[in-house]
Design a protein around this motif. Structure first.
Motif, mmCIF file in Angstrom:
data_model
loop_
_atom_site.group_PDB
_atom_site.id
_atom_site.type_symbol
_atom_site.label_atom_id
_atom_site.label_comp_id
_atom_site.label_asym_id
_atom_site.label_seq_id
_atom_site.Cartn_x
_atom_site.Cartn_y
_atom_site.Cartn_z
ATOM 1 N N ARG A 1 0.841 -1.216 0.000
ATOM 2 C CA ARG A 1 0.000 0.000 0.000
ATOM 3 C C ARG A 1 0.862 1.246 0.000
ATOM 4 O O ARG A 1 0.626 2.179 -0.761
ATOM 5 C CB ARG A 1 -0.902 0.004 1.244
ATOM 6 N N LYS A 2 1.891 1.244 0.869
ATOM 7 C CA LYS A 2 2.793 2.392 0.936
ATOM 8 C C LYS A 2 3.507 2.583 -0.413
ATOM 9 O O LYS A 2 3.642 3.698 -0.913
ATOM 10 C CB LYS A 2 3.849 2.197 2.028
ATOM 11 N N ALA A 3 3.968 1.474 -0.975
ATOM 12 C CA ALA A 3 4.722 1.534 -2.226
ATOM 13 C C ALA A 3 3.868 2.144 -3.337
ATOM 14 O O ALA A 3 4.317 3.046 -4.053
ATOM 15 C CB ALA A 3 5.205 0.142 -2.616
ATOM 16 N N ALA A 4 2.634 1.661 -3.473
ATOM 17 C CA ALA A 4 1.745 2.187 -4.511
ATOM 18 C C ALA A 4 1.508 3.669 -4.276
ATOM 19 O O ALA A 4 1.520 4.468 -5.222
ATOM 20 C CB ALA A 4 0.422 1.421 -4.493
ATOM 21 N N ASN A 5 1.370 4.028 -3.013
ATOM 22 C CA ASN A 5 1.116 5.419 -2.651
ATOM 23 C C ASN A 5 2.292 6.328 -3.041
ATOM 24 O O ASN A 5 2.110 7.486 -3.384
ATOM 25 C CB ASN A 5 0.865 5.498 -1.139
ATOM 26 N N GLU A 6 3.506 5.770 -3.003
ATOM 27 C CA GLU A 6 4.703 6.583 -3.263
ATOM 28 C C GLU A 6 5.194 6.511 -4.701
ATOM 29 O O GLU A 6 6.107 7.246 -5.075
ATOM 30 C CB GLU A 6 5.844 6.138 -2.326
ATOM 31 N N VAL B 1 8.094 8.787 -6.527
ATOM 32 C CA VAL B 1 9.390 8.190 -6.861
ATOM 33 C C VAL B 1 9.750 8.502 -8.310
ATOM 34 O O VAL B 1 10.860 8.947 -8.616
ATOM 35 C CB VAL B 1 9.356 6.662 -6.628
ATOM 36 N N LEU B 2 8.773 8.297 -9.216
ATOM 37 C CA LEU B 2 9.048 8.542 -10.630
ATOM 38 C C LEU B 2 9.305 10.013 -10.896
ATOM 39 O O LEU B 2 10.122 10.375 -11.732
ATOM 40 C CB LEU B 2 7.888 8.027 -11.486
#
Ligand SMILES: *[C@@H]1O[C@H](CO)[C@@H](O)[C@H](O)[C@H]1NC(C)=O
Ligand SMILES: *[C@@H]1O[C@H](CO)[C@@H](O)[C@H](O)[C@H]1NC(C)=O
Ligand SMILES: *[C@@H]1O[C@H](CO)[C@@H](O)[C@H](O)[C@H]1NC(C)=O
Length: 164
Positions: free
Chosen positions: A132-137, A141-142
């Motif tokens: 969830r955190k990864a998708a949110n960030e 990031v990109l």
């Protein structure tokens, strides 16, 4: 991995770092110390060459100064760990340790970046909360990559052409 294998490459690492020091008297002095270290560890044994070098090969593709600081800080720490277990009453061991400590202190941001990378390898990407955190960030990031990515590519092409 034997200790002998390690010590053969102390010299190479110091020589690479030496590019930053610009002081040939330090290196000349260290070369003698390193010769004694190699004798301590029997680095002239025939098995030293087995399996190829452990550090030098890995450094060839780290060309940018800031990149190189990251991997060198890790390698220098590994040498210090190795020297920690040797007889520090010997003068050559003390000299080499002192120089490596100086180097390590000149590479503090390298150590911090190395730690960042290690921390990333510990993330459990199968964990739903992490996902969830990864998708949110992802977008952020990109976004961070965008302005510097084309620049970096241009620079590495340039480096290939002029071999500097
Ligand atoms: C080089 O090293 C020698 C011996 O350690 C020292 O006396 C000298 O000041 C150093 N020179 C520079 C430019 O750092
Ligand atoms: C180096 O070789 C000598 C003689 O074979 C041996 O006694 C000594 O333990 C060896 N040292 C190391 C660090 O392997
Ligand atoms: C360095 O990079 C080149 C090109 O990407 C690759 O072919 C080579 O195997 C790399 N060398 C090492 C030691 O990783």
């Amino acid at each position: 991995m034997t200790c002998q294998t390690y010590s053969l490459f102390v010299l190479s690492v110091i020589m690479i770092c030496f590019g930053r020091f610009g002081n040939s008297s330090i290196l000349a002095q260290l070369e003698n110390d390193i010769d004694q270290l190699k004798a301590d560890f029997n680095s002239s044994n025939s098995d030293v060459a087995d399996g190829g070098p452990i550090f030098v090969d890995k450094l060839t593709n780290w060309t940018e100064r800031n990149e190189k600081r990251i991997i060198l800080s890790q390698i220098v720490s590994m040498y210090l760990e190795m020297l920690e277990k040797t007889d520090k009453s010997k003068a050559h061991i003390r000299h080499i340790s002192e120089e490596l400590y100086t180097l390590k202190n000149s590479l503090p941001d390298g150590l911090k970046k190395m730690k960042d990378l290690m921390d990333l390898t510990k993330l459990q990407m199968s964990d739903l909360k992490i996902q969830r955190k990864a998708a949110n960030e992802l977008f952020s990031v990109l976004q961070k990559l965008e302005p510097s990515a084309p620049l970096k590519k241009k620079r590495s092409q340039f480096q290939k052409k002029c071999k500097c």
